[in-house]
Design a protein around this motif. Sequence first.
Motif, PDB file in Angstrom:
ATOM      1  N   TYR A   4      56.419  33.616  51.544  1.00  0.00           N
ATOM      2  CA  TYR A   4      55.581  33.038  50.504  1.00  0.00           C
ATOM      3  C   TYR A   4      55.834  33.867  49.258  1.00  0.00           C
ATOM      4  CZ  TYR A   4      51.208  31.670  48.162  1.00  0.00           C
ATOM      5  OH  TYR A   4      50.278  31.217  47.264  1.00  0.00           O
ATOM      6  N   PHE A   5      56.334  33.227  48.192  1.00  0.00           N
ATOM      7  CA  PHE A   5      56.766  33.936  46.987  1.00  0.00           C
ATOM      8  C   PHE A   5      57.810  35.001  47.331  1.00  0.00           C
ATOM      9  CE2 PHE A   5      52.691  32.435  45.169  1.00  0.00           C
ATOM     10  CZ  PHE A   5      53.185  31.884  43.992  1.00  0.00           C
ATOM     11  N   ALA A  23      40.626  33.872  46.332  1.00  0.00           N
ATOM     12  CA  ALA A  23      41.877  33.122  46.469  1.00  0.00           C
ATOM     13  C   ALA A  23      42.745  33.288  45.229  1.00  0.00           C
ATOM     14  CB  ALA A  23      41.574  31.642  46.718  1.00  0.00           C
ATOM     15  N   GLU A  24      42.099  33.237  44.061  1.00  0.00           N
ATOM     16  CA  GLU A  24      42.839  33.414  42.810  1.00  0.00           C
ATOM     17  C   GLU A  24      43.456  34.811  42.739  1.00  0.00           C
ATOM     18  OE1 GLU A  24      41.701  33.947  38.090  1.00  0.00           O
ATOM     19  OE2 GLU A  24      40.445  32.684  39.368  1.00  0.00           O
ATOM     20  N   ILE A  30      46.471  35.096  45.329  1.00  0.00           N
ATOM     21  CA  ILE A  30      47.707  34.469  44.857  1.00  0.00           C
ATOM     22  C   ILE A  30      48.293  35.257  43.696  1.00  0.00           C
ATOM     23  CG2 ILE A  30      48.663  32.387  43.796  1.00  0.00           C
ATOM     24  CD1 ILE A  30      46.566  30.786  45.383  1.00  0.00           C
ATOM     25  N   ASN A  31      47.418  35.731  42.812  1.00  0.00           N
ATOM     26  CA  ASN A  31      47.870  36.470  41.633  1.00  0.00           C
ATOM     27  C   ASN A  31      48.618  37.741  42.033  1.00  0.00           C
ATOM     28  OD1 ASN A  31      47.702  36.642  38.644  1.00  0.00           O
ATOM     29  ND2 ASN A  31      46.629  38.544  39.069  1.00  0.00           N
ATOM     30  N   VAL A  87      50.017  38.491  44.969  1.00  0.00           N
ATOM     31  CA  VAL A  87      51.252  38.185  45.696  1.00  0.00           C
ATOM     32  C   VAL A  87      52.349  37.770  44.714  1.00  0.00           C
ATOM     33  CG1 VAL A  87      52.328  36.629  47.353  1.00  0.00           C
ATOM     34  CG2 VAL A  87      50.064  37.557  47.826  1.00  0.00           C
ATOM     35  N   GLU A  88      52.013  36.885  43.796  1.00  0.00           N
ATOM     36  CA  GLU A  88      53.019  36.388  42.852  1.00  0.00           C
ATOM     37  C   GLU A  88      53.579  37.515  41.984  1.00  0.00           C
ATOM     38  OE1 GLU A  88      53.499  33.066  39.273  1.00  0.00           O
ATOM     39  OE2 GLU A  88      51.550  33.404  40.219  1.00  0.00           O
ATOM     40  N   CYS A 129      51.761  38.968  53.450  1.00  0.00           N
ATOM     41  CA  CYS A 129      50.381  38.489  53.374  1.00  0.00           C
ATOM     42  C   CYS A 129      50.169  37.432  54.443  1.00  0.00           C
ATOM     43  CB  CYS A 129      50.105  37.892  51.986  1.00  0.00           C
ATOM     44  SG  CYS A 129      51.195  36.497  51.559  1.00  0.00           S
ATOM     45  N   SER A 179      48.756  33.457  55.273  1.00  0.00           N
ATOM     46  CA  SER A 179      48.799  32.197  54.555  1.00  0.00           C
ATOM     47  C   SER A 179      47.568  32.065  53.674  1.00  0.00           C
ATOM     48  CB  SER A 179      48.857  31.028  55.546  1.00  0.00           C
ATOM     49  OG  SER A 179      48.512  29.813  54.902  1.00  0.00           O
ATOM     50  N   ARG A 180      47.756  31.451  52.513  1.00  0.00           N
ATOM     51  CA  ARG A 180      46.601  31.226  51.636  1.00  0.00           C
ATOM     52  C   ARG A 180      45.624  30.240  52.266  1.00  0.00           C
ATOM     53  NH1 ARG A 180      49.749  27.755  46.930  1.00  0.00           N
ATOM     54  NH2 ARG A 180      50.584  26.151  48.285  1.00  0.00           N
ATOM     55  N   LEU A 233      42.023  36.193  54.070  1.00  0.00           N
ATOM     56  CA  LEU A 233      43.092  36.482  53.128  1.00  0.00           C
ATOM     57  C   LEU A 233      43.403  37.975  53.220  1.00  0.00           C
ATOM     58  CD1 LEU A 233      42.024  34.358  50.019  1.00  0.00           C
ATOM     59  CD2 LEU A 233      43.619  33.778  51.855  1.00  0.00           C
TER      60      LEU A 233
END
Length: 667
Positions: free
Chosen positions: A337-338, A393-394, A397-398, A400-401, A417, A419-420, A425
């Motif tokens: 993921y990413f 969640a935000e 993702i932030n 990880v990205e 990580c 999965s979202r 999480l």
Amino acid sequence: MAVQSQNTLLLLLLLFIKFATGSSDSDSELYWKCSNTFSCGANITGIGYPFRGSTDPEYCGHRSLVLSCDKRSNATTMEMTGLTYRVLEMEEGSQTLRIAREETMSSACPSVMANTTLDYSVFDYAASCMNYTFFYGCRFEEPGAVHMTRVSCAGDTGDAYVAPWVVPPMEVCGASVVVSGALMAVDKPLDATELGEALKHGFQIRWKMESQSCSECRASGGRCGYDLAANKTLCYCPHPPYVSNACAPSSPPISKGNTNTARTIGICIGGAVLAGIGLGWLAFHCKQKRKQMLSSKEVSSSSPSMKGLLSLPSSNHSNSIPSYPSPKSDFGRGSSYFGVQVFSCTELEEATNKFDPSRQLGDGGFGTVYYGLLSDGRVVAVKRLYENNFKRAEQFINEVEILARLRHQYLVILYGCTSRRSQELLLVYEYVANGTVADHLHGKRAKSGLLSLPIRMQIAVETADALSYLHRSDCIHRDVKTSNILLDNDFHVKVADFGLSRLFPSNVTHVSTAPQGTPGYVDPEYYQCYQLTEKSDVYSFGVVLIELISSLQAVDTNRHRQDINLSNMAVNKIQNHTLHELVDSSLGFHTNSSARRMVTLVSELAFRCLQQEKDMRPSMQQVLDALKGIQNEDSNAHKVEIVDLFMGDDAALLKGSTTPKSQDSLP
């Protein structure tokens, strides 16, 4: 069968005529109903799209730009994020408004206990402003030297203390409200009357809607409207097609009185076309029915074996359909993921012994970190994000990205990580064994005495190196603090925790966003006007530098109220030539000339980082270069002279001036 098809066709034709009549009525009225402009009093006149009056249809303007007029006072107001604002001035050319909170027009105290915030999808701050924080229920009698003003408030809230940006901890004050207003000088205590005028004067914001499409629409003879579903500008025309990107310039405008004639002609033409299509479809339908009847007779006269063959599916049919993976398969074990590995929750539960409390490494603002051992032998740190954090969640993702695209020796490595879509999480990092800088300065490892001055300089240089890399990579950390700087066994730095970080486009000067971060580290200009820049990290790093030379916490309510914020305490002591009162005595400041020189130059650099105005602060690259010069004792002569003056006659750093040096003077 033919009669039934004809009846169906007739019904379709009637439905079309009814629909066409209703649709045409609606579309033609869009142009006429959006012809109004908004005016209220002498200052707000002739305002059109993207604004609309409160009595105009929704499709005539943006949903966040609705104006109301008080006929008694000729005051224009608008609603934004649940608060009512007085519109004082409007400049359509520059797309700017000057607004003030409605309740502050009659009182210096806000009556609504809600912070001033913008809808950043529509608005941005247009000019200098200041956020004034009203504190209620404070347990001290005098505001003191932090430039707080006591204001008498009507109602049940009681008196308030007001500060431009200095934030007393909530242990001292019970509640607070932020109100934006005009910029005021803060080199003296605020005057209550001046404060009221600053709030009444309001602050400027800019609406960010694209205007070219509306200009093109108007140039073509149309009127602008707003598509609520598609979130874009539409062009309403006085003639067919009634809704377009721009009206056809060759078509003559049709007056409202002749609209019915044009509508009738359009319906007749459309009905004729539909009738022709219907007759063709009817003929085709009858022909197909005859073929089906003939085919049925042939099948019934064929052999039983042939009937069986016709009814059996092909033996290769299932192989001809491609097998697509489940949407969730991208997040299974072994996937990425990413670009980072995705772990299962079960795997990480086993690695942390079901998140055994004895394996807890730390507890931060967004989650708890646990020691873990993966099945492949890797030692890791597993961050478990809090379930009650609505932004988890935000932030997940932030982080990880951002960490997936960045690689630097002084940034923590993200291994993977969950999965979202997982119930939990979880983020998996490399394990950094030696705790945080905060632990060693004023935490559970502080008594070890392992942070000598050379090691502290190494930490400062490596942290600045990591932040400079982030800024070159168009990323702002936004939560720089000593508890987010990890140390390995050799005391090398690993900057961590990117949950609040923001990617920063290279073609903009700032990102407008509500202030976030840790009290004591937040850039005051960012706090005032919600404009995040790279210099916000520079300010936070300035606090880290002061922590490194003082071993004091960024915020400590046990200190004198003027010194609760370490940044304020440091600036005051540097300006008042009492740096020796700030420095950790274990660093040899009083006994070693080399240590004195190094600490003094670091404090001067921190002083520049802590300037209230971002333009007075150096860039992170300049800070890095300066620290390397100090570390290598590659300082120029005038700086050594400053140290000698400081120690010789106590004349002090930045002698004779309370104004910091320009960043251009950095080495």
